[in-house]
Design an enzyme around this catalytic site. Structure first.
Site, PDB file in Angstrom:
ATOM      1  N   GLY A  16       0.811  -1.200   0.000  1.00 59.57           N
ATOM      2  CA  GLY A  16       0.000   0.000   0.000  1.00 59.57           C
ATOM      3  C   GLY A  16       0.847   1.254   0.000  1.00 59.57           C
ATOM      4  O   GLY A  16       2.031   1.236   0.347  1.00 59.57           O
ATOM      5  N   GLY A  91      -9.909  -5.480  -6.429  1.00 65.94           N
ATOM      6  CA  GLY A  91     -11.341  -5.583  -6.716  1.00 65.94           C
ATOM      7  C   GLY A  91     -12.024  -6.845  -6.238  1.00 65.94           C
ATOM      8  O   GLY A  91     -12.936  -7.339  -6.905  1.00 65.94           O
ATOM      9  N   HIS A 249     -12.475   0.626  -6.660  1.00 63.55           N
ATOM     10  CA  HIS A 249     -11.737  -0.391  -7.389  1.00 63.55           C
ATOM     11  C   HIS A 249     -10.543   0.299  -8.023  1.00 63.55           C
ATOM     12  O   HIS A 249     -10.709   1.231  -8.813  1.00 63.55           O
ATOM     13  CB  HIS A 249     -12.605  -1.045  -8.454  1.00 63.55           C
ATOM     14  CG  HIS A 249     -11.931  -2.192  -9.146  1.00 63.55           C
ATOM     15  ND1 HIS A 249     -12.355  -2.678 -10.355  1.00 63.55           N
ATOM     16  CD2 HIS A 249     -10.850  -2.932  -8.807  1.00 63.55           C
ATOM     17  CE1 HIS A 249     -11.570  -3.677 -10.732  1.00 63.55           C
ATOM     18  NE2 HIS A 249     -10.648  -3.836  -9.802  1.00 63.55           N
ATOM     19  N   ASP A 250      -9.342  -0.130  -7.674  1.00 58.16           N
ATOM     20  CA  ASP A 250      -8.148   0.610  -8.088  1.00 58.16           C
ATOM     21  C   ASP A 250      -8.057   0.798  -9.599  1.00 58.16           C
ATOM     22  O   ASP A 250      -7.523   1.805 -10.087  1.00 58.16           O
ATOM     23  CB  ASP A 250      -6.873  -0.031  -7.539  1.00 58.16           C
ATOM     24  CG  ASP A 250      -6.760  -1.524  -7.791  1.00 58.16           C
ATOM     25  OD1 ASP A 250      -7.557  -2.065  -8.591  1.00 58.16           O
ATOM     26  OD2 ASP A 250      -5.885  -2.167  -7.174  1.00 58.16           O
ATOM     27  N   THR A 251      -8.619  -0.137 -10.362  1.00 58.99           N
ATOM     28  CA  THR A 251      -8.589   0.025 -11.814  1.00 58.99           C
ATOM     29  C   THR A 251      -9.433   1.206 -12.262  1.00 58.99           C
ATOM     30  O   THR A 251      -9.083   1.914 -13.218  1.00 58.99           O
ATOM     31  CB  THR A 251      -9.082  -1.258 -12.507  1.00 58.99           C
ATOM     32  OG1 THR A 251      -8.372  -2.377 -11.974  1.00 58.99           O
ATOM     33  CG2 THR A 251      -8.841  -1.190 -13.997  1.00 58.99           C
ATOM     34  N   THR A 273       0.180  -5.932 -10.481  1.00 60.81           N
ATOM     35  CA  THR A 273       0.114  -7.368 -10.214  1.00 60.81           C
ATOM     36  C   THR A 273      -0.795  -8.032 -11.242  1.00 60.81           C
ATOM     37  O   THR A 273      -0.509  -9.110 -11.750  1.00 60.81           O
ATOM     38  CB  THR A 273      -0.417  -7.619  -8.789  1.00 60.81           C
ATOM     39  OG1 THR A 273       0.410  -6.942  -7.851  1.00 60.81           O
ATOM     40  CG2 THR A 273      -0.429  -9.098  -8.478  1.00 60.81           C
ATOM     41  N   ASN A 309      -9.335  -9.028 -17.411  1.00 61.82           N
ATOM     42  CA  ASN A 309      -8.233  -9.231 -16.475  1.00 61.82           C
ATOM     43  C   ASN A 309      -7.197 -10.148 -17.112  1.00 61.82           C
ATOM     44  O   ASN A 309      -7.541 -11.171 -17.692  1.00 61.82           O
ATOM     45  CB  ASN A 309      -8.732  -9.916 -15.191  1.00 61.82           C
ATOM     46  CG  ASN A 309      -9.399  -8.957 -14.242  1.00 61.82           C
ATOM     47  OD1 ASN A 309      -9.942  -7.957 -14.663  1.00 61.82           O
ATOM     48  ND2 ASN A 309      -9.370  -9.265 -12.971  1.00 61.82           N
ATOM     49  N   GLY A 420       1.991   1.203 -11.786  1.00 60.47           N
ATOM     50  CA  GLY A 420       3.380   0.866 -11.492  1.00 60.47           C
ATOM     51  C   GLY A 420       4.081   0.151 -12.621  1.00 60.47           C
ATOM     52  O   GLY A 420       5.279   0.339 -12.856  1.00 60.47           O
TER      53      GLY A 420
END
Length: 500
Positions: A16, A91, A249-251, A273, A309, A420
């Site tokens: 994080g 997610g 949701h990070d996406t 990831t 995904n 990243g």
């Protein structure tokens, strides 16, 4: 405009980060103030029949403690006034909590093997075509639909009156301010939300036996959902900042930060990831062709992310972890990339999404076994294995792009890689080569940028995400990669198609 300050808490599958963002005098700046690592923890415990079963869980207490450390770092390094806090996460996952605030067990991780056969269990209760028509979400073992059905099949006696289900971002908002709400971007990927109405689907809940009252209220990204607990704020030396539902949701947050001029022509890859590969479209596409391609319609911020995904950086992260355990030290990324660059191209190819790579005990052995099964000589060096993984990933991006373009009827003319993984120059170049298209890489911390922009929208600092694009382009460098050697990549793609 008066100065406005925001804190983005960005929780990924392997660690994080906390970022402070500031709007002042017409400019925007963002700085990382806290970074922390964590990973799934495995227990091998006897089940009711006495058999040893692996259980993979998250240490939510550790993660929460680090969020508090991020707030303390903000107080020390930035200011004692904070306007808002936004949290984004991976997610999947969550946990049930009693009316008294007690969790009903540890927080299972999405790669836990209890979910391996749950897709079939869900499909046995409602046809796949119907689920997809309602939710627009593809079938993955980690979907929350699978997780809650497993709970009902195996822990239903714990579901007493007052128990609520908290998705993973909701859990941390709950810890900070008692809020039990979830934004539509995160709710959309559960495979329980109606993609058109942005409400929980009564039909799906009924078929799966999920009581509607256990699920949190769905709110729009940008909604203020509470305030930081007064006692927490006082203990840290801050004001009671607003808690804002971002694209949790990070996406969703990462896609919101992609500096895209024309969404119709852009393929966006949120690279970490996982690799989330997709396009922004105005409405869900739930056709038979989209279902056959296993595409997801994930809730965005004023749009839909039509995507798939892909296993992503997990493949090489797991190779590196296995080599760390064998060597007793971590290999530097620069050394890994150099060895991969020096290795022979296209020695062997793999399907990055093969089930054998989802959660193997040893990724190197899994790669070697895949090569054996497909009649290919496995690379004999670490650099060769890494190159094989990245070449295969780039070729999978090309395949997904073809599927998405066919479904939505929009051709891609450029690729945006954010997150990243956009720092991975080798994979960026492979992606340009494999697709034969220019690649624009950055922002690196796209998820945190998108998180803060949605907070700013919620508090009225900006009117819409469209207003954020010039701000993002001015504040963050974007690197460009042009395709090369496309003939060799076309030949490799023909081989790849036969494998996959």
């Amino acid at each position: 405009m008066s100065t406005k300050r925001f804190l983005a808490v960005d929780l990924g599958a392997s660690g994080g980060k906390c970022f402070a963002g500031e709007f002042a005098q017409g400019a925007f700046a963002m700085q990382e103030i806290h970074r922390f690592a964590y990973e799934c923890v495995s227990f091998h415990l006897p089940d009711g029949a006495g058999r040893s079963v692996e259980r993979m869980v998250w240490d939510d207490t550790l993660i929460y403690a680090h969020i508090l450390n991020g707030l303390r770092a903000y107080r020390r390094e930035v200011a004692d006034i904070l306007d808002a806090i936004g949290i984004d996460t991976w997610g999947a996952d969550g946990q049930f909590v009693t009316a008294d605030g007690d969790l009903l067990g540890k927080v299972y991780a999405y790669r836990d093997h209890r979910l391996d056969k749950m897709i079939a269990q869900v499909k046995a209760r409602i046809p796949a075509e119907r689920i997809y028509a309602i939710t627009g979400i593809h079938f993955q073992p980690f979907n929350v639909s699978n997780q809650i059905l497993w709970f009902l099949q195996n822990r239903r006696h714990l579901l007493v009156p007052g128990v609520r289900y908290l998705p993973i971002p909701t859990l941390f908002y709950y810890y900070l301010g008692g809020s039990i709400k979830v934004d539509s971007s995160w709710a959309s990927v559960t495979q329980l939300m109606d993609a058109k109405s942005k409400t929980w689907s009564g039909e799906i809940l009924d078929k799966l036996g999920i009581p509607p009252g256990v699920l949190p209220e769905i709110v729009a990204p940008g909604a203020v959902i509470g305030k930081l607990h007064g006692k927490i704020a006082a203990g840290i030396g801050l004001n009671a900042a607003s808690l804002v539902a971002v694209g949790a949701h990070d996406t969703a947050s990462a896609f919101a930060a992609a500096p895209v001029d024309d969404p119709r022509a852009a393929l966006i890859i949120s690279s970490g990831t996982w690799s989330l590969v997709g396009k922004l479209v105005p409405e869900p596409i739930t056709t038979a062709r989209a279902l056959a391609a296993n595409l997801s319609n994930e809730g965005g911020i004023g749009n839909i992310r039509l995507l798939k995904n892909c296993m992503g950086g997990w493949l090489v992260h797991e190779l590196r972890r296995a080599w760390r355990d064998a060597d007793g030290k971590e290999m530097e990324w620069a050394a890994l990339y150099a060895q991969a660059q020096a290795a022979a191209p296209f020695a062997a190819l793999v399907d990055p999404d093969d089930a054998g790579f989802y959660n193997p005990a040893d990724m190197e052995k899994a790669f070697v076994e895949y090569c054996r099964k497909t009649g290919q000589p496995a690379p004999a060096t670490r650099g060769g294995l890494v190159r094989m993984a990245y070449e295969s990933l780039a070729l999978k991006y090309r395949m997904i792009n073809e599927d998405i373009c066919a479904v939505c009827g929009q051709r891609t003319s450029r690729v945006h890689i954010v997150g990243g993984g956009s720092q991975n120059e080798l994979l960026n170049q492979f992606t340009a080569d494999a697709l034969g298209l220019p690649v624009l890489a950055g922002p690196v911390e796209a998820t945190a940028v998108g998180n803060i922009m949605v907070q700013a929208m919620g508090l009225g600092v900006i009117r819409s995400l469209r207003d954020s694009l010039p701000i993002i382009k001015k504040a963050f460098p974007i690197r460009e990669y042009q395709p090369t050697n496309t003939v060799a990549w076309d030949r490799a793609y023909a081989r790849f198609r036969k494998l996959v």
